[in-house]
Design an enzyme around this catalytic site. Sequence first.
Site, PDB file in Angstrom:
ATOM      1  N   TYR A 199      -9.940 -11.325   9.914  1.00 51.58           N
ATOM      2  CA  TYR A 199     -10.286 -11.640   8.538  1.00 51.58           C
ATOM      3  C   TYR A 199     -10.882 -13.037   8.406  1.00 51.58           C
ATOM      4  O   TYR A 199     -11.671 -13.300   7.522  1.00 51.58           O
ATOM      5  CB  TYR A 199      -9.057 -11.495   7.622  1.00 51.58           C
ATOM      6  CG  TYR A 199      -8.742 -10.045   7.358  1.00 51.58           C
ATOM      7  CD1 TYR A 199      -9.560  -9.283   6.537  1.00 51.58           C
ATOM      8  CD2 TYR A 199      -7.658  -9.428   7.947  1.00 51.58           C
ATOM      9  CE1 TYR A 199      -9.308  -7.951   6.306  1.00 51.58           C
ATOM     10  CE2 TYR A 199      -7.386  -8.093   7.727  1.00 51.58           C
ATOM     11  CZ  TYR A 199      -8.208  -7.347   6.897  1.00 51.58           C
ATOM     12  OH  TYR A 199      -7.951  -6.021   6.679  1.00 51.58           O
ATOM     13  N   GLU A 221     -14.629   2.799  10.697  1.00 57.27           N
ATOM     14  CA  GLU A 221     -15.196   3.837  11.566  1.00 57.27           C
ATOM     15  C   GLU A 221     -15.193   5.215  10.924  1.00 57.27           C
ATOM     16  O   GLU A 221     -14.273   5.566  10.198  1.00 57.27           O
ATOM     17  CB  GLU A 221     -14.375   3.932  12.862  1.00 57.27           C
ATOM     18  CG  GLU A 221     -14.415   2.679  13.693  1.00 57.27           C
ATOM     19  CD  GLU A 221     -13.636   2.825  15.000  1.00 57.27           C
ATOM     20  OE1 GLU A 221     -12.989   3.884  15.200  1.00 57.27           O
ATOM     21  OE2 GLU A 221     -13.700   1.885  15.814  1.00 57.27           O
ATOM     22  N   HIS A 247      -0.957  -0.097   5.704  1.00 55.19           N
ATOM     23  CA  HIS A 247      -1.476   0.801   6.739  1.00 55.19           C
ATOM     24  C   HIS A 247      -0.565   2.004   6.971  1.00 55.19           C
ATOM     25  O   HIS A 247      -0.086   2.236   8.071  1.00 55.19           O
ATOM     26  CB  HIS A 247      -1.723   0.038   8.050  1.00 55.19           C
ATOM     27  CG  HIS A 247      -2.801  -0.991   7.901  1.00 55.19           C
ATOM     28  ND1 HIS A 247      -3.243  -1.760   8.957  1.00 55.19           N
ATOM     29  CD2 HIS A 247      -3.525  -1.378   6.829  1.00 55.19           C
ATOM     30  CE1 HIS A 247      -4.187  -2.583   8.525  1.00 55.19           C
ATOM     31  NE2 HIS A 247      -4.378  -2.361   7.229  1.00 55.19           N
ATOM     32  N   TYR A 271      -9.089   6.439  20.221  1.00 57.34           N
ATOM     33  CA  TYR A 271     -10.157   5.918  19.363  1.00 57.34           C
ATOM     34  C   TYR A 271     -10.223   4.391  19.364  1.00 57.34           C
ATOM     35  O   TYR A 271     -10.969   3.797  18.598  1.00 57.34           O
ATOM     36  CB  TYR A 271     -10.045   6.534  17.961  1.00 57.34           C
ATOM     37  CG  TYR A 271     -10.477   7.988  18.066  1.00 57.34           C
ATOM     38  CD1 TYR A 271     -11.801   8.359  17.870  1.00 57.34           C
ATOM     39  CD2 TYR A 271      -9.593   8.966  18.504  1.00 57.34           C
ATOM     40  CE1 TYR A 271     -12.226   9.659  18.061  1.00 57.34           C
ATOM     41  CE2 TYR A 271      -9.999  10.281  18.706  1.00 57.34           C
ATOM     42  CZ  TYR A 271     -11.325  10.615  18.485  1.00 57.34           C
ATOM     43  OH  TYR A 271     -11.751  11.900  18.689  1.00 57.34           O
ATOM     44  N   GLN A 324       0.824  -1.215   0.000  1.00 57.74           N
ATOM     45  CA  GLN A 324       0.000   0.000   0.000  1.00 57.74           C
ATOM     46  C   GLN A 324       0.853   1.257   0.000  1.00 57.74           C
ATOM     47  O   GLN A 324       0.352   2.360   0.114  1.00 57.74           O
ATOM     48  CB  GLN A 324      -0.926  -0.015   1.223  1.00 57.74           C
ATOM     49  CG  GLN A 324      -1.906  -1.180   1.192  1.00 57.74           C
ATOM     50  CD  GLN A 324      -2.698  -1.327   2.486  1.00 57.74           C
ATOM     51  OE1 GLN A 324      -2.545  -0.550   3.424  1.00 57.74           O
ATOM     52  NE2 GLN A 324      -3.546  -2.336   2.539  1.00 57.74           N
TER      53      GLN A 324
END
Length: 470
Positions: free
Chosen positions: A364, A343, A249, A353, A183
């Site tokens: 998963y 979220e 991430h 959070y 990513q």
Amino acid sequence: MFKSLPFALLAFLLAFCNHEKKSTTAVVAANPNAHPDWTKFCASCHGPDAETFNRREWKYGTSRLDIGRAIRDGYPDSGMPAFGPALGEAKVLELADYIVKTREQQRDKGAVIDGPKPQTFKSEGKTYRLDTIAAGLDSPWGMAFLPTGDLIFTEKTGSIWRIDPAGKKTQINGAPKVMSGGQGGLLDIELHPSFAQNQIIYFTYSKLKEGEGATQSATAVLRARLEGNNLVDARDIFVAEPYVGTQHHFGSRMEFGRDGYLYVTVGERGRQDEFPQVLDKAHGKVHRITENGDIPADNPFYNKPGALRSIWSYGHRNPQGLAFDPASGILWEHEHGPRGGDELNRIQPGKNYGWPVVSYGTHYDGRAFTDKTTMDGIEPPVTYWVPSIAPCGMAFITGDRYPTWKGNLLAGSLRFRYLNRCVIKDNQVVKQENLLDDVGRVRCITMSNDGYIYFSVENPGFIFRIVPVK
Ligand code: HEC
């Protein structure tokens, strides 16, 4: 001006990108033997669950033979490779069966509708059409509008481009060297609030650790000046340390607040048990820094011994959407949950959070993560998405071009390939609508200076604009 997308291309595109939501398990069950090949060879273009074959305007026939021919010989000039030589006849036919059976299953559920899709869509009594601004792109990840009206955008693999209002595309020189993998890559863009005067511009990217053979990377913020089509005086003003070897991430969204400070999201890099809940590591956080990378003295952990002073909020997983509500000045963020539990949050200084202590998601493989969805001292989401929509990109709809959407929040869905429109009242989501079903994996959303909604999709990469028709 930008040309409107010719009907044929649009019809193809919409049909090509179609899929049926929430069909994952049913589709996988269609032909488990063929599925590993599907994932390996076909999913990147046709969707993990063969989504592009629902509601498709079929070009070459829908029989097993027609489909087998398409797979074997391909339509190389149109972007469909030939798989016969690599896979052999048996596997080609297995995949053809897989598509035929998937369609049967979808039809049983009322989902397969062959034929062209309308080139316009309706919402709240208004009609809209899509314009194509750019096609053939390599995962357009971040976008921003220059005062001239030029759109500047990144491609994840490492290049920066500008497109002028006549549609001419020019490359920007001086992009940072990025760790392009997983990513990671060249990610978001943000202009300095005084860009018109100082031409300062910011990029987030996955920065490779220095040293020969290094593979570890970190989310970094580069500050540079845009001189013509060159980036000059470039330097990193923020690096989310420590560097780690995972390739996912990265977070990486940036927004300037009314306070003149830069807010930057950093994902937890897949190290959920180590990073998001501790205050001495930069991952799994929203950070707040000055335009030069200094730390504002009123940051919540500025005086806390051992804490990183740049931290604004913590306990985040992978935040890829960040936007200030222009009406209230409140900072909104969304983040990917594990499997479900994505979220939408209102970000307040110093708050936790909850990731991975509290979550609405599961592993998963379906195992429960935690049985906790709330806990003292942990900020609950404003809303959450189960199943995961895999949110990416976020913008508030401003200006007067979309009167029935004004003030709404748009979030992109990578997984379900639509735009999610949230109507927000008193800081709560009171209504949601999915727009442009199956338009593509949405990466980035932004408002142009002249008040249009622009968004980018990847695989294949496009930039679109939503235009009110009547
Ligand atoms: C690099 C992207 C890419 C990959 C990978 C890919 N396809 Fe395609 N495929 C396309 C495109 C683009 C078209 C549309 C071609 C056209 O419209 O002329 C297409 C068309 C097709 C069609 C014909 C659909 C029709 O309208 O008649 C079939 C069937 C198909 N693909 C199956 C597969 C299978 C099975 C695999 C994996 C073995 C695969 N594709 C892999 C891009 C891809």
